[in-house]
Design a protein around this motif. Structure first.
Motif, PDB file in Angstrom:
ATOM      1  N   VAL A 103       0.802  -1.144  -0.031  1.00 52.97           N
ATOM      2  CA  VAL A 103      -0.025   0.034  -0.041  1.00 52.97           C
ATOM      3  C   VAL A 103       0.720   1.102  -0.002  1.00 52.97           C
ATOM      4  O   VAL A 103       1.720   1.559   0.839  1.00 52.97           O
ATOM      5  CB  VAL A 103      -1.010   0.143   1.081  1.00 52.97           C
ATOM      6  N   ASP A 104       0.827   2.093  -1.141  1.00 52.93           N
ATOM      7  CA  ASP A 104       1.418   3.441  -1.117  1.00 52.93           C
ATOM      8  C   ASP A 104       0.666   4.252  -0.562  1.00 52.93           C
ATOM      9  O   ASP A 104       1.036   5.521  -0.084  1.00 52.93           O
ATOM     10  CB  ASP A 104       1.944   3.572  -2.425  1.00 52.93           C
ATOM     11  N   LEU A 105      -0.553   4.390  -0.703  1.00 53.97           N
ATOM     12  CA  LEU A 105      -1.475   5.257  -0.341  1.00 53.97           C
ATOM     13  C   LEU A 105      -3.067   4.617  -0.377  1.00 53.97           C
ATOM     14  O   LEU A 105      -3.505   3.927  -0.949  1.00 53.97           O
ATOM     15  CB  LEU A 105      -1.839   6.460  -1.134  1.00 53.97           C
ATOM     16  N   HIS A 106      -3.633   4.558   1.130  1.00 52.01           N
ATOM     17  CA  HIS A 106      -4.700   4.192   1.634  1.00 52.01           C
ATOM     18  C   HIS A 106      -5.995   4.761   0.748  1.00 52.01           C
ATOM     19  O   HIS A 106      -5.645   5.777   0.204  1.00 52.01           O
ATOM     20  CB  HIS A 106      -4.843   4.104   3.058  1.00 52.01           C
ATOM     21  N   CYS A 107      -6.992   4.000   0.611  1.00 54.49           N
ATOM     22  CA  CYS A 107      -7.955   4.613  -0.055  1.00 54.49           C
ATOM     23  C   CYS A 107      -8.780   5.626   0.861  1.00 54.49           C
ATOM     24  O   CYS A 107      -8.474   5.932   1.885  1.00 54.49           O
ATOM     25  CB  CYS A 107      -9.017   3.724  -0.318  1.00 54.49           C
ATOM     26  N   SER A 108      -9.464   6.304  -0.055  1.00 58.56           N
ATOM     27  CA  SER A 108     -10.360   7.519   0.653  1.00 58.56           C
ATOM     28  C   SER A 108     -11.762   7.463   0.226  1.00 58.56           C
ATOM     29  O   SER A 108     -12.011   6.452  -0.667  1.00 58.56           O
ATOM     30  CB  SER A 108      -9.572   8.926   0.177  1.00 58.56           C
ATOM     31  N   SER A 109     -12.729   8.464   0.412  1.00 59.18           N
ATOM     32  CA  SER A 109     -14.037   8.401   0.013  1.00 59.18           C
ATOM     33  C   SER A 109     -14.070   8.622  -1.318  1.00 59.18           C
ATOM     34  O   SER A 109     -15.017   8.270  -2.160  1.00 59.18           O
ATOM     35  CB  SER A 109     -14.624   9.561   1.049  1.00 59.18           C
ATOM     36  N   LYS A 110     -12.959   9.040  -1.898  1.00 60.92           N
ATOM     37  CA  LYS A 110     -13.105   9.231  -3.381  1.00 60.92           C
ATOM     38  C   LYS A 110     -11.943   8.417  -4.483  1.00 60.92           C
ATOM     39  O   LYS A 110     -12.269   8.433  -5.452  1.00 60.92           O
ATOM     40  CB  LYS A 110     -12.872  10.688  -3.739  1.00 60.92           C
ATOM     41  N   THR A 111     -11.115   7.696  -3.549  1.00 58.96           N
ATOM     42  CA  THR A 111     -10.051   7.166  -4.566  1.00 58.96           C
ATOM     43  C   THR A 111     -10.073   5.854  -3.933  1.00 58.96           C
ATOM     44  O   THR A 111     -10.089   5.648  -2.744  1.00 58.96           O
ATOM     45  CB  THR A 111      -8.704   7.860  -4.415  1.00 58.96           C
ATOM     46  N   ASP A 112      -9.450   4.882  -4.711  1.00 63.91           N
ATOM     47  CA  ASP A 112      -9.172   3.681  -4.383  1.00 63.91           C
ATOM     48  C   ASP A 112      -7.782   3.383  -3.896  1.00 63.91           C
ATOM     49  O   ASP A 112      -6.967   4.438  -4.000  1.00 63.91           O
ATOM     50  CB  ASP A 112      -9.377   2.587  -5.509  1.00 63.91           C
ATOM     51  N   THR A 113      -7.560   2.157  -3.321  1.00 63.98           N
ATOM     52  CA  THR A 113      -6.087   1.963  -2.669  1.00 63.98           C
ATOM     53  C   THR A 113      -5.029   2.242  -3.709  1.00 63.98           C
ATOM     54  O   THR A 113      -5.295   1.681  -5.016  1.00 63.98           O
ATOM     55  CB  THR A 113      -5.866   0.910  -1.961  1.00 63.98           C
ATOM     56  N   ILE A 114      -3.910   2.785  -3.385  1.00 61.89           N
ATOM     57  CA  ILE A 114      -2.836   2.919  -4.520  1.00 61.89           C
ATOM     58  C   ILE A 114      -1.908   1.792  -4.126  1.00 61.89           C
ATOM     59  O   ILE A 114      -1.331   2.115  -3.176  1.00 61.89           O
ATOM     60  CB  ILE A 114      -2.307   4.407  -4.724  1.00 61.89           C
TER      61      ILE A 114
END
Length: 230
Positions: free
Chosen positions: A55-66
């Motif tokens: 996981v480089d960046l956890h998901c948010s309410s607008k984007t998926d996990t990166i």
């Protein structure tokens, strides 16, 4: 384009679009997830990263996990939500060689080199044992213990144990007790102690040959001697 062709084209587009949506829906259902609480305190359901990534960046309410690929000498074997990949920490020791090199999804795997065998956590050099029961050699005592340990480790069947017991004790087997490690070891120790001036292996091979326990005889030959047949 004729009306017929237009209808055919339109139907094809609809089918492809439907299949695409089904594929996306199926992928979303099959992708493992985890719960993540963002900076606002909202708990989100995020998609895990596939093997070989982290996981480089956890998901948010607008984007998926990166997700990001593991760097060299690092791996992630399973779907995960790690913040970094694991280091390939397996190093082949003396007597070992690389069976599978480290990659993005697996740690390094080692195996024993030719001429070595695994004993516990280590690879030790094969010991070729004396097969002349009328001659004593320096390594006989060590070989006796290795032979006993080896047979015990094979988890021989109850039927094989009964045949071996009958041949060593020269009496019919009584009862149906299972061939536990303790009983197998005790039986072989009894055979060894009968004549401590002669090596165990050649005596045991002769017993196995007479009892027609050929699979066990062959295993001992391949493991402790340089001969395929006696």
């Amino acid at each position: 384009m004729t009306d017929s062709n237009k209808m055919t084209y339109s139907s094809t587009v609809q089918v492809v679009a439907s299949l695409f949506l089904v594929t996306i829906a199926t992928a979303n259902r099959s992708t493992p997830t985890y719960e993540w609480t963002d900076q606002t305190g909202e708990t989100l359901t995020c998609q895990k990263c596939p093997p070989g990534t982290y996981v480089d960046l956890h998901c948010s309410s607008k984007t998926d996990t990166i997700c990001k690929e593991c760097p060299d000498e690092h791996y992630a074997q399973y779907w995960n939500y790690l913040d970094k990949c694991r280091f390939c920490n397996v190093i082949c020791q003396e007597g070992e060689q690389v069976k599978h090199e480290c990659n993005s999804t697996h740690n390094r795997v080692c195996e024993c080199q030719p001429g070595y065998h695994r004993s516990g956590h280590y690879c030790v050099k094969d010991l070729r044992c004396n097969i002349d029961e009328n001659q004593q050699e320096e390594d006989d005592e060590e070989c006796d213990e290795l032979v006993i340990d080896y047979i015990v480790s094979l988890n021989i069947s109850n039927s094989t144990y009964r045949k071996l017991e009958n041949s060593i004790l020269h009496k019919p087997h009584k009862g149906k007790k299972p061939a536990t490690h303790r009983r197998v070891r005790s039986l072989l120790k009894d055979l060894k102690d009968r004549d401590q001036n002669r090596p165990l292996l050649p005596r045991l091979l002769n017993i196995l040959k007479k009892a027609k326990i050929s699979h066990l005889e062959k295993k001992l030959q391949n493991r402790f001697t340089q001969q395929e047949d006696l």
